[in-house]
Scaffold this motif. Structure first.
Motif, mmCIF file in Angstrom:
data_model
loop_
_atom_site.group_PDB
_atom_site.id
_atom_site.type_symbol
_atom_site.label_atom_id
_atom_site.label_comp_id
_atom_site.label_asym_id
_atom_site.label_seq_id
_atom_site.Cartn_x
_atom_site.Cartn_y
_atom_site.Cartn_z
ATOM 1 N N LEU A 315 0.845 -1.183 0.000
ATOM 2 C CA LEU A 315 0.000 0.000 0.000
ATOM 3 C C LEU A 315 0.884 1.237 0.000
ATOM 4 O O LEU A 315 1.773 1.363 0.833
ATOM 5 C CB LEU A 315 -0.911 0.016 1.231
ATOM 6 N N GLN A 322 -5.100 12.380 3.753
ATOM 7 C CA GLN A 322 -6.172 11.482 4.182
ATOM 8 C C GLN A 322 -7.296 12.209 4.910
ATOM 9 O O GLN A 322 -8.312 11.609 5.238
ATOM 10 C CB GLN A 322 -5.617 10.375 5.081
ATOM 11 N N ILE A 330 -7.373 0.664 7.032
ATOM 12 C CA ILE A 330 -5.968 0.271 6.852
ATOM 13 C C ILE A 330 -5.493 -0.577 8.025
ATOM 14 O O ILE A 330 -4.670 -1.481 7.873
ATOM 15 C CB ILE A 330 -5.082 1.514 6.667
ATOM 16 N N GLN A 333 -5.560 -4.414 7.722
ATOM 17 C CA GLN A 333 -4.713 -5.102 6.735
ATOM 18 C C GLN A 333 -3.533 -5.768 7.422
ATOM 19 O O GLN A 333 -2.438 -5.224 7.501
ATOM 20 C CB GLN A 333 -4.260 -4.126 5.661
ATOM 21 N N LEU A 339 4.485 -0.431 3.074
ATOM 22 C CA LEU A 339 3.552 0.576 3.564
ATOM 23 C C LEU A 339 4.144 2.009 3.359
ATOM 24 O O LEU A 339 5.347 2.221 3.541
ATOM 25 C CB LEU A 339 3.285 0.269 5.046
#
Length: 642
Positions: A315, A322, A330, A333, A339
């Motif tokens: 990701l 954001q 998130i 995950q 990341l």
């Protein structure tokens, strides 16, 4: 019951073609010395035949690259007569260094499912390669990446391609600098994989893209493409891999992208997309594996209680906003291994994390302590982290890239037992997927593929004080070490001479002092050195390595002397010359005094013996008496043993 088994030998026509191809190769590889008529060509290295008919079906002469070397680099003439092998179904000549490419008329069309890979070969001076490729109408896979085909899409040549059976076409890194003709996507309706990345292609995507209903893999990244594309792509239901990153696409991301239920990899970052992006765009992407939304102006509008139907491996949210409500999904995950983003409070949940890139954000406070033991890359540069570097970072056995530059770290580097195994021993294993990261080394920014493990430690531009622990200079596999712009003190240990793989060393703008160790002249791979603006003194060690850098590598050290610096003081040089002259003078005086003393003593005694007769007689009587006494003593001793 036993049966006879006849081994079919290599076909004579195939043998002649292979020997013709070999004749043009200017190579000393032992492999080609074994391409001999003394052996069946079906047992030659990298040649494979059908076991029943004895015809050549596969040839793989591509070059394999490793970190410090490449294996099987062919030079000389690449004679494409090899395409005359009637049953050839796979040919790979990629990444070799051919000087001449001979393209004869091909007498036979390849009749079987076939793969042709000539990547990394320069064909821009050839004029008839196009016709040769076009004659291979049954070709299934064509790899012409990094081929310098800068005239391939110019004009109307594309309409003459007759590759109706093609399912895979790779033309990336060819510098086309062209638009895509309207008929480009009419090549074949059966194509499943198309790669046009890194080609400077501009303009909009032709509507003929919708003809490729079987397309599963599309890579248009790193071009200059414009317009809106997602609407069209969402009408192609079989997509598994879509990379349109690093272009100039604009517009909204329609929610219909969520209809691509087979999608595994989605890379749409570094474009001019705008508008909202929410869970509606991903609600049906149950197989999604990697996602790149970086460098975008999206407005994140994810429901706080939304749980995705996928588990991501990779990701990237670098340089995204954001908003006030960070996407809580998130945190669900658990399979993340790569990341970016504001997730520090939950880093300890990701025990499988291998790549952590949180660089160039606004993170503050201290660096997290509970990190995955599987981390290989840690990038936290250009943030606001404070305090100390956690000891845990120096005991990660797989870590080979550590970048903490441009933060506010202000406490000494921990002195502990470093367990950075990958920075001590060499391991050429590659990472499982292509990961691109930015690296600052040799005084410049680089973008590298970290599958080739470049061992890096960058702690620059902080406020780190004290001495650098000796353990840091025992990491002998480190290639880039940057400690510049800190408050380090102390001397450089002699053990730095053992860091034989060092290519870039920057210790500038600190408070180091003392002499430069002689062992630094042994760092033969060193391509960048900066020791400027410290308190080093003495003379720069003599050796071709350290003298190969210009004076800018050493300036700002007033007491440092020697080539390539020009600021060595005359008094210092003169004092050394004077000291040497004084030493030589003392030696000369000593030797002269010894010589005179010997001469005086010799002639004082010997001359007297020759001139004064009484002295001469007394001297010989003395010698005679000593001889008699020795004789008598010896005889007495001998008689006592009898």
């Amino acid at each position: 019951m036993c049966s006879n088994h006849t081994v079919v030998r290599c076909n004579e026509k195939d043998l002649d073609i292979l020997l013709t191809f070999k004749h043009g190769i200017n190579n000393s590889l032992s492999m080609f010395s074994r391409w001999s008529t003394e052996k069946d060509c079906c047992v030659w290295e990298e040649v494979h035949c059908d076991n029943i008919i004895g015809r050549v079906t596969e040839i793989d002469l591509s070059t394999y690259f490793f970190e410090y070397a490449s294996v099987k680099v062919l030079k000389g003439e690449m004679n494409l007569c090899i395409l005359d092998l009637e049953f050839l179904s796979y040919l790979d000549l990629s990444w070799n260094d051919f000087d001449v490419i001979r393209i004869p008329s091909i007498q036979h069309n390849i009749t079987h499912s076939s793969n042709l890979s000539l990547g990394g070969v320069d064909l821009h001076k050839e004029t008839n390669w196009f016709q040769v490729v076009n004659s291979l109408s049954s070709l299934l896979e064509l790899q012409l990446f990094d081929y310098n085909l800068n005239n391939f899409l110019i004009g109307t040549s594309i309409r003459y391609l007759n590759l109706s059976s093609l399912v895979t076409l790779n033309l990336d890194e060819n510098n086309f600098t062209s638009h895509l003709p309207n008929g480009f996507f009419n090549l074949t309706n059966d194509i499943t994989s198309l790669d046009l990345a890194l080609n400077n292609i501009y303009g909009e995507i032709p509507s003929s893209l919708l003809n490729l209903q079987n397309l599963r893999h599309l890579d248009l990244s790193n071009n200059q493409l414009q317009g809106s594309i997602i609407d069209r792509i969402s009408q192609l239901p079989n997509f598994q891999y879509l990379d349109i990153s690093a272009n100039m696409f604009s517009g909204l991301i329609p929610s219909t992208v969520g209809n691509l239920s087979s999608l595994k990899h989605l890379f749409i970052g570094s474009n001019n997309f705008s508008g909202e992006i929410s869970n509606l765009h991903f609600s049906n992407l149950s197989t999604l594996f990697s996602l790149d939304l970086s460098n975008s102006n999206f407005v994140f509008q994810f429901d706080l209680d939304w749980v995705p139907p996928f588990q991501l491996y990779q990701l990237s949210l670098r340089n995204t906003n954001q908003g006030p409500n960070f996407p809580f999904w998130i945190y669900t995950q658990k399979s993340l291994e790569m990341l970016s983003g504001e997730v520090l409070g939950h880093l300890s949940d990701w025990r499988q994390l291998e790549i952590m890139n949180l660089g160039e954000n606004e993170f503050s406070a201290t660096i997290p302590i509970n990190l995955s033991q599987k981390l290989e890359v840690v990038i936290l540069r250009a943030n606001q982290f404070e305090g100390t570097i956690p000891t845990q970072l120096f005991i990660l056995p797989y870590l080979f890239h550590l970048d903490l530059a441009q933060n506010k770290l202000s406490r000494s580097i921990p002195k502990c037992v470093y367990n950075l195994t990958h920075m001590v021993t060499f391991d050429a294993e590659e990472l499982p997927v292509d990961i691109i990261i930015e690296l600052f080394t040799k005084g410049q920014d680089y973008v590298i593929d970290v599958r080739w493990e470049r061992r890096t430690i960058d702690l620059s531009a902080n406020s780190l004080p004290g001495e650098v622990p000796l353990e840091l200079f025992l990491l002998v596999q480190v290639q880039t070490l940057n400690l510049s712009h800190n408050n380090f003190v102390g001397t450089i240990p002699k053990t730095i001479g053992g860091m034989k793989n060092m290519e870039s060393l920057d210790l500038s703008n600190n408070k180091f002092f003392g002499e430069i160790p002689q062992g630094m002249s042994l760092l033969t791979f060193l391509g960048y050195l900066n020791l400027s603006y410290n308190n080093f003194d003495g003379k720069i060690p003599v050796g071709t390595q350290l003298q190969s850098f210009n004076a800018s590598s050493y300036i700002g050290n007033p007491k440092l002397c020697g080539s390539p610096l020009n600021n060595c003081t005359t008094e210092e040089e003169n004092s050394k010359i004077t000291e040497n002259e004084d030493d030589e003078s003392i030696k000369e005086s000593l030797y002269l005094g010894m010589g005179v003393g010997f001469a005086v003593g010799f002639w004082g005694i010997c001359g007297s013996l020759f001139v004064i007769r009484k002295w001469r007689h007394a001297y010989f009587r003395f010698i005679y008496g000593v001889g008699n006494r020795l004789y008598v003593t010896l005889m007495v001793k001998l008689n006592s043993f009898c």
